[in-house]
Design an enzyme around this catalytic site. Structure first.
Site, short mmCIF file in Angstrom:
data_model
loop_
_atom_site.label_atom_id
_atom_site.label_comp_id
_atom_site.label_asym_id
_atom_site.label_seq_id
_atom_site.Cartn_x
_atom_site.Cartn_y
_atom_site.Cartn_z
N HIS A 63 0.87 -1.17 0.00
CA HIS A 63 0.00 0.00 0.00
C HIS A 63 0.91 1.23 0.00
CE1 HIS A 63 -2.83 2.91 1.83
NE2 HIS A 63 -3.80 2.09 1.48
N GLN A 109 -4.38 -5.00 6.69
CA GLN A 109 -5.34 -5.81 5.95
C GLN A 109 -5.49 -7.21 6.57
OE1 GLN A 109 -8.21 -5.57 3.78
NE2 GLN A 109 -6.80 -3.88 3.45
N CYS A 116 -4.68 2.30 -3.76
CA CYS A 116 -3.46 2.83 -3.12
C CYS A 116 -2.30 1.86 -3.27
CB CYS A 116 -3.69 3.14 -1.64
SG CYS A 116 -4.85 4.44 -1.36
N LYS A 130 -10.60 -1.29 10.30
CA LYS A 130 -10.72 -2.48 9.44
C LYS A 130 -11.15 -3.70 10.25
CE LYS A 130 -7.48 -0.80 6.12
NZ LYS A 130 -7.96 -0.37 4.82
N1 PMP Z 1 -1.78 -0.84 4.51
C1 PMP Z 1 -2.71 -1.62 3.99
C2 PMP Z 1 -2.35 -2.99 3.51
C3 PMP Z 1 -4.03 -1.16 3.91
O1 PMP Z 1 -4.98 -1.93 3.39
C4 PMP Z 1 -4.33 0.15 4.37
C5 PMP Z 1 -5.74 0.70 4.28
N2 PMP Z 1 -6.32 0.56 3.01
C6 PMP Z 1 -3.30 0.91 4.92
C7 PMP Z 1 -2.05 0.38 4.98
C8 PMP Z 1 -3.53 2.30 5.44
O2 PMP Z 1 -4.38 2.26 6.55
P1 PMP Z 1 -4.99 3.62 7.15
O3 PMP Z 1 -5.55 4.36 5.99
O4 PMP Z 1 -6.03 3.13 8.10
O5 PMP Z 1 -3.87 4.33 7.81
#
Ligand code: PMP
Length: 404
Positions: free
Chosen positions: A121, A201, A362, A224
């Site tokens: 991500h 995740q 992302c 999540k």
């Molecule tokens: N890493 C992963 C694998 C994610 O799925 C996400 C959220 N989509 C994030 C990081 C970022 O998390 P947050 O936006 O809650 O900081």
């Protein structure tokens, strides 16, 4: 066996309609829905003991402090961290990773190397690139194959005594791949490198044991795993948290302040500057309680069934291709239909009340790897039903017929 109908009663939002259709919520990898038990914990805080923590002698402040620290202990137990102060409350995974990357900027030097996986991500890429800009550290990337598995033999070749940090997600949000983090950690430790695992995740599907994994840092976001947005945690081994400098300065994180010199508070306060998300942290604890009451084992088994059923039904649609077919994956299906833009499928599904995500999730490097602009991503949770999978499949089929 989970009683899904009973579980669904816990989630008020699942009763709502979208575009006059019953909501079919399949965007759980982006954020999960919130059960009434967690909503009640939030209401209870604001109705009964809203106060700032660690500061006041008055009753409300003490109650809020107790509940906040109890939440930390719930998280410690859940992740089997050795000490409660190895759990730092943050605003979420992004904050947690930035905290660690910022800390390493003070420890790394020109020519040091850090290793990232190809399926991260953006929040586990960009903070490290910012570190490289500041320190002259070199970023290396573990490649992946078409199935969406990391190429571990390439990883091994990259490791050397120059490697200082390895960072990788436990589960890919874009593909669902469960990465071999045990092996990643062991190999990195073999050359003396620290490891950060992004558990954002994974947290809703897998219980990660910090001590068994022997991981140095692990992150997660409460939203999540049935908790609220704006709160999460960083697990850090005590020795590492002591080595890293604080991320932010302010109230709560100090031992003593004068204009000449400030000394920092002990863990965990050193990393919790300012008034934290008190209510959110307590609700994070309530969310873990809720998930444990359902049972992580039950959740994993049921979600595996949902994934298997959805995969086989979706693959019956002509021209549909699923990205990431790794043997070990969680309930995420990223797909495209030949000749159709993912955004158009997502828009039609929304008209049918079905919430999926479209785009690069992302994780642009993954899309570049597959040479696609994005995918449609359906991600399942334990409160989804097989009937909802059928609705999705019918919706995708309908979108295909309309668009081709
Ligand atoms: N890493 C992963 C694998 C994610 O799925 C996400 C959220 N989509 C994030 C990081 C970022 O998390 P947050 O936006 O809650 O900081």
């Amino acid at each position: 066996m989970l009683d899904i109908n009973k579980i669904r009663e816990d989630f008020p939002i699942l009763k709502r309609k979208v575009n006059d259709r019953p909501l079919v919520y399949l965007d759980n990898a982006a954020t999960s829905q919130t059960p009434k038990q967690v909503i009640e914990a939030i209401v209870d805080y604001y109705e009964n003991y809203n106060a700032n923590i660690h500061r006041g002698v008055h009753t409300l402040s003490q109650e809020a402090t107790d509940k906040y620290e109890q939440a930390r202990i719930k998280i410690q137990k859940h992740f089997n961290a050795a000490k409660p102060y190895e759990i730092i409350f943050t605003s979420g995974t992004t904050h947690s990773i930035n905290l660690v990357a910022n800390g390493f900027a003070a420890l790394l030097e020109d020519g040091d190397e850090i290793i990232v996986s190809a399926m991260e991500h953006h929040s586990n890429i960009v903070p490290w690139q910012m570190l490289c800009e500041r320190t002259g550290t070199i970023l290396k990337v573990i490649p992946m194959n078409m199935e969406g598995d990391l190429m571990m033999e390439e990883y091994e070749k990259m490791l050397s005594n120059k490697t200082k940090v390895v960072f990788c997600n436990h589960v890919s949000n874009a593909l669902g791949t469960i990465n071999p983090i045990d092996e990643i950690i062991k190999k990195a430790h073999g050359v003396g490198a620290a490891v950060l695992i992004d558990g954002a995740q994974a947290a809703s599907h897998i219980v990660a044991d910090m001590q068994a994994l022997d991981v140095d840092f692990y992150t997660c976001s409460a939203h999540k795993i049935c908790g609220p947005t704006g709160v999460g945690m960083l697990y850090g081994k005590e020795e590492w948290l002591n080595k890293l400098p604080p991320y932010q300065g302010g109230g709560e994180m100090i031992a003593e302040v004068t204009f000449e010199k400030t000394s920092y508070a002990d863990l965990p306060h050193k990393f919790e500057a300012g008034t934290p998300n008190i209510c959110g942290s307590i609700a994070f604890g309530a969310a873990l309680d809720y998930m444990h009451q359902i049972g992580f084992k039950n959740i994993a088994e049921y979600e595996a069934d949902l994934l298997a059923y959805a995969t086989s039904e979706l693959l019956k649609i002509e021209g549909l291709k699923i990205y990431g077919t790794a043997q070990r994956k969680t309930s995420v299906i990223s797909f495209n239909i030949e000749g159709v833009h993912p955004y158009d499928i997502g828009t039609i599904l929304d008209k049918l009340g079905i919430a999926v995500r479209t785009g690069h999730h992302c994780a642009q490097p993954i899309m570049d790897f597959y040479k696609i602009p994005g995918t449609v991503r359906a991600s399942f949770s334990f409160y989804n039903t097989m009937a909802e999978v059928d609705t999705l499949v019918e919706g995708v089929q309908r979108a295909r017929n309309m668009l081709l």
